[in-house]
Design a protein around this motif. Sequence first.
Motif, PDB file in Angstrom:
ATOM      1  N   TRP A   8       0.829  -1.213   0.000  1.00 15.06           N
ATOM      2  CA  TRP A   8       0.000   0.000   0.000  1.00 15.06           C
ATOM      3  C   TRP A   8       0.859   1.257   0.000  1.00 15.06           C
ATOM      4  N   VAL A   9       1.907   1.266   0.813  1.00  9.79           N
ATOM      5  CA  VAL A   9       2.792   2.437   0.872  1.00  9.79           C
ATOM      6  C   VAL A   9       3.451   2.684  -0.481  1.00  9.79           C
ATOM      7  N   VAL A  10       3.951   1.629  -1.117  1.00 10.66           N
ATOM      8  CA  VAL A  10       4.575   1.791  -2.434  1.00 10.66           C
ATOM      9  C   VAL A  10       3.552   2.286  -3.450  1.00 10.66           C
ATOM     10  N   TYR A  11       2.371   1.702  -3.430  1.00  8.90           N
ATOM     11  CA  TYR A  11       1.327   2.122  -4.359  1.00  8.90           C
ATOM     12  C   TYR A  11       0.930   3.586  -4.125  1.00  8.90           C
ATOM     13  N   LEU A  12       0.856   3.988  -2.876  1.00 10.62           N
ATOM     14  CA  LEU A  12       0.517   5.385  -2.583  1.00 10.62           C
ATOM     15  C   LEU A  12       1.586   6.329  -3.113  1.00 10.62           C
ATOM     16  N   LEU A  13       2.837   5.914  -3.042  1.00 13.84           N
ATOM     17  CA  LEU A  13       3.934   6.761  -3.503  1.00 13.84           C
ATOM     18  C   LEU A  13       3.964   6.901  -5.023  1.00 13.84           C
ATOM     19  N   THR A  14       3.383   5.940  -5.735  1.00 10.63           N
ATOM     20  CA  THR A  14       3.485   5.951  -7.195  1.00 10.63           C
ATOM     21  C   THR A  14       2.154   6.193  -7.898  1.00 10.63           C
ATOM     22  N   ALA A  15       1.065   6.306  -7.166  1.00 10.86           N
ATOM     23  CA  ALA A  15      -0.236   6.551  -7.792  1.00 10.86           C
ATOM     24  C   ALA A  15      -0.283   7.955  -8.392  1.00 10.86           C
ATOM     25  N   THR A  16      -1.223   8.166  -9.297  1.00 10.06           N
ATOM     26  CA  THR A  16      -1.428   9.477  -9.914  1.00 10.06           C
ATOM     27  C   THR A  16      -2.555  10.198  -9.190  1.00 10.06           C
ATOM     28  N   TYR A  17      -2.297  11.431  -8.770  1.00  4.33           N
ATOM     29  CA  TYR A  17      -3.256  12.168  -7.947  1.00  4.33           C
ATOM     30  C   TYR A  17      -3.805  13.420  -8.626  1.00  4.33           C
ATOM     31  N   THR A  18      -3.500  13.625  -9.889  1.00  2.00           N
ATOM     32  CA  THR A  18      -3.928  14.838 -10.561  1.00  2.00           C
ATOM     33  C   THR A  18      -4.755  14.497 -11.791  1.00  2.00           C
TER      34      THR A  18
ATOM     35  N   ALA B  42     -15.887  -8.351 -26.762  1.00  2.00           N
ATOM     36  CA  ALA B  42     -16.650  -7.136 -26.497  1.00  2.00           C
ATOM     37  C   ALA B  42     -15.908  -5.863 -26.847  1.00  2.00           C
ATOM     38  N   ASN B  43     -14.587  -5.921 -26.910  1.00  2.00           N
ATOM     39  CA  ASN B  43     -13.819  -4.686 -27.033  1.00  2.00           C
ATOM     40  C   ASN B  43     -12.494  -4.971 -27.734  1.00  2.00           C
ATOM     41  N   GLY B  44     -11.890  -3.932 -28.252  1.00  2.00           N
ATOM     42  CA  GLY B  44     -10.556  -4.083 -28.818  1.00  2.00           C
ATOM     43  C   GLY B  44      -9.546  -4.396 -27.734  1.00  2.00           C
ATOM     44  N   TYR B  45      -8.458  -5.023 -28.122  1.00  2.00           N
ATOM     45  CA  TYR B  45      -7.461  -5.432 -27.137  1.00  2.00           C
ATOM     46  C   TYR B  45      -6.676  -4.258 -26.566  1.00  2.00           C
ATOM     47  N   GLN B  46      -6.705  -3.094 -27.253  1.00  2.00           N
ATOM     48  CA  GLN B  46      -5.874  -1.976 -26.811  1.00  2.00           C
ATOM     49  C   GLN B  46      -6.332  -1.426 -25.461  1.00  2.00           C
ATOM     50  N   GLY B  47      -7.636  -1.390 -25.230  1.00  2.00           N
ATOM     51  CA  GLY B  47      -8.140  -0.883 -23.949  1.00  2.00           C
ATOM     52  C   GLY B  47      -7.877   0.593 -23.744  1.00  2.00           C
ATOM     53  N   GLY B  48      -7.815   1.364 -24.840  1.00  2.00           N
ATOM     54  CA  GLY B  48      -7.588   2.798 -24.725  1.00  2.00           C
ATOM     55  C   GLY B  48      -6.112   3.151 -24.766  1.00  2.00           C
ATOM     56  N   ALA B  49      -5.834   4.365 -24.346  1.00  2.00           N
ATOM     57  CA  ALA B  49      -4.464   4.876 -24.364  1.00  2.00           C
ATOM     58  C   ALA B  49      -4.125   5.434 -22.992  1.00  2.00           C
ATOM     59  N   GLN B  50      -2.975   6.106 -22.899  1.00  2.06           N
ATOM     60  CA  GLN B  50      -2.561   6.830 -21.695  1.00  2.06           C
ATOM     61  C   GLN B  50      -2.389   5.938 -20.457  1.00  2.06           C
ATOM     62  N   TYR B  51      -1.909   4.747 -20.658  1.00  2.00           N
ATOM     63  CA  TYR B  51      -1.529   3.910 -19.521  1.00  2.00           C
ATOM     64  C   TYR B  51      -0.407   2.994 -19.972  1.00  2.00           C
ATOM     65  N   TYR B  52       0.278   2.403 -19.025  1.00  2.00           N
ATOM     66  CA  TYR B  52       1.452   1.588 -19.320  1.00  2.00           C
ATOM     67  C   TYR B  52       1.183   0.157 -18.880  1.00  2.00           C
TER      68      TYR B  52
ATOM     69  N   VAL C 255       9.451   1.147 -14.064  1.00  2.12           N
ATOM     70  CA  VAL C 255       9.599   2.310 -14.949  1.00  2.12           C
ATOM     71  C   VAL C 255       8.230   2.869 -15.324  1.00  2.12           C
ATOM     72  N   GLY C 256       7.304   1.976 -15.646  1.00  2.01           N
ATOM     73  CA  GLY C 256       5.970   2.424 -16.033  1.00  2.01           C
ATOM     74  C   GLY C 256       5.211   3.097 -14.914  1.00  2.01           C
ATOM     75  N   ALA C 257       5.396   2.620 -13.686  1.00  2.00           N
ATOM     76  CA  ALA C 257       4.660   3.172 -12.544  1.00  2.00           C
ATOM     77  C   ALA C 257       5.280   4.455 -12.014  1.00  2.00           C
ATOM     78  N   THR C 258       6.499   4.773 -12.443  1.00  2.00           N
ATOM     79  CA  THR C 258       7.174   5.953 -11.905  1.00  2.00           C
ATOM     80  C   THR C 258       7.583   6.915 -13.019  1.00  2.00           C
ATOM     81  N   ILE C 259       8.597   6.583 -13.761  1.00  2.00           N
ATOM     82  CA  ILE C 259       9.164   7.492 -14.750  1.00  2.00           C
ATOM     83  C   ILE C 259       8.188   7.805 -15.874  1.00  2.00           C
ATOM     84  N   LEU C 260       7.508   6.784 -16.400  1.00  2.00           N
ATOM     85  CA  LEU C 260       6.622   6.991 -17.544  1.00  2.00           C
ATOM     86  C   LEU C 260       5.218   7.400 -17.139  1.00  2.00           C
ATOM     87  N   ARG C 261       4.943   7.498 -15.855  1.00  2.00           N
ATOM     88  CA  ARG C 261       3.598   7.830 -15.395  1.00  2.00           C
ATOM     89  C   ARG C 261       3.131   9.172 -15.955  1.00  2.00           C
ATOM     90  N   SER C 262       3.957  10.198 -15.853  1.00  2.00           N
ATOM     91  CA  SER C 262       3.579  11.521 -16.334  1.00  2.00           C
ATOM     92  C   SER C 262       3.518  11.556 -17.853  1.00  2.00           C
TER      93      SER C 262
END
Length: 413
Positions: free
Chosen positions: A8-18, A314-324, A371-378
């Motif tokens: 939970w602590v690690v997830y809180l540190l890397t979650a997106t809040y904006t 039901a849906n395309g495999y891409q599942g949208g954009a803007q996530y890693y 990398v995806g949860a931290t550097i590439l998040r923004s």
Amino acid sequence: MLLVLLVWVVYLLTATYTVSQVNDSRATSLMAWSLGTRGTVALPEEWRGYVPWEAEGVDGSLHTDRFPGSWLWAAPFYTVSEAVLDRGTPPHPWLLNYAPSGVASATAAALAIGVSFMLFRRLAARRLALGAALVLAFATGVWSVSANVMWTHGLTHLTLSLGLLAAAGGRDASSGLAFAAAILTRPQTAVVPAVVGLWRGASARRIRPVVVIGILSALGLLGMVIYSRAYFGTWIPVAGYTPGKVTSVATISWRQFGLNLAGGLADPHRGLLVFTPFLFVFAPFIGRGWRASEWWVKAGALGGLAYFVVQMRANGYQGGAQYYGSRLSLELLVLAAPLLLRTWQAHLSRVPLLRRAVLGLIVVSFTMHAVGATILRSYYGAAESWHPDLAELCEQHQDFYGCVDPTFPVPEG
């Protein structure tokens, strides 16, 4: 549990809040904010035209099309936040405080890892179960997707795992209710209790588990029907989505279906095997794990596979954009995780070369998701075209949370 707290602590540190996040989670956050602070799921009328995935209620009120499970989960986080901060109604939906939904997503994902650990403990000693839980927590999309923003996947991971855990322990009523919560969050997960309930009944050689799990899990569908009818005027359990989202399961071509299955597994940007390459080592030996597995391990894996097939119809495999990462395969991965553990025990851990290959590829998977949860998040959060009036809005309302993110992409002009 110390494991849940650590995760939970690690997830809180890397979650997106904006506001720098995907439309799906923003839409969920808006509904959660409205319910948690105003006691209604109807959004402010002055937001019309600026709300992601906007949907119009049967009475003309403004909503989003999100399924209720996720925003019901996040709503109490907004209630607490508003009681402390007393911010009131933002003049624009993108100026909302998105931090409570970030905390909600991290919390759901961390609790889900705790439940997965309990499933692993039914199969292995504490040390091995802990290792498996940490791999699931930090070497898969649970970290970079589920725990990052308020998707549905952290909550479905939690509720589906709870349902499987209860079924494994013979608690049919609890299993059905947990599955009902999953269906209320993501209706296509209804195939999972169908598989688990039938297998539980066959394993026990009794019809009662099938009936209990079936009826109680169907409460999730009933809730979806009631919500869809009350607010959007349709008996089809699609919330604010158009009924065409349901009929697309039957109308998609077999060619496109095949491409979706292949893409969901192997696409360079979304494939499950690409982001969790250690699965390549497991795949040839799944049969050995299957033969050594308990009924609920098999039922969970088969239920996850059935979900993945329905999702790709039901849906395309891409599942949208803007996530890693790989998003639409997460339910398959977490439900198949006990089978993967059994495969490790039955064969992979006993062969030094295979053991080293798995451990090495787990390190690769961890690195990718870190990398995806931290550097590439923004980077992924900034990939969208923002509303052109946002810079002016931020100048006028600098106290609102959406304007204080230093990585916030202010459009030129």
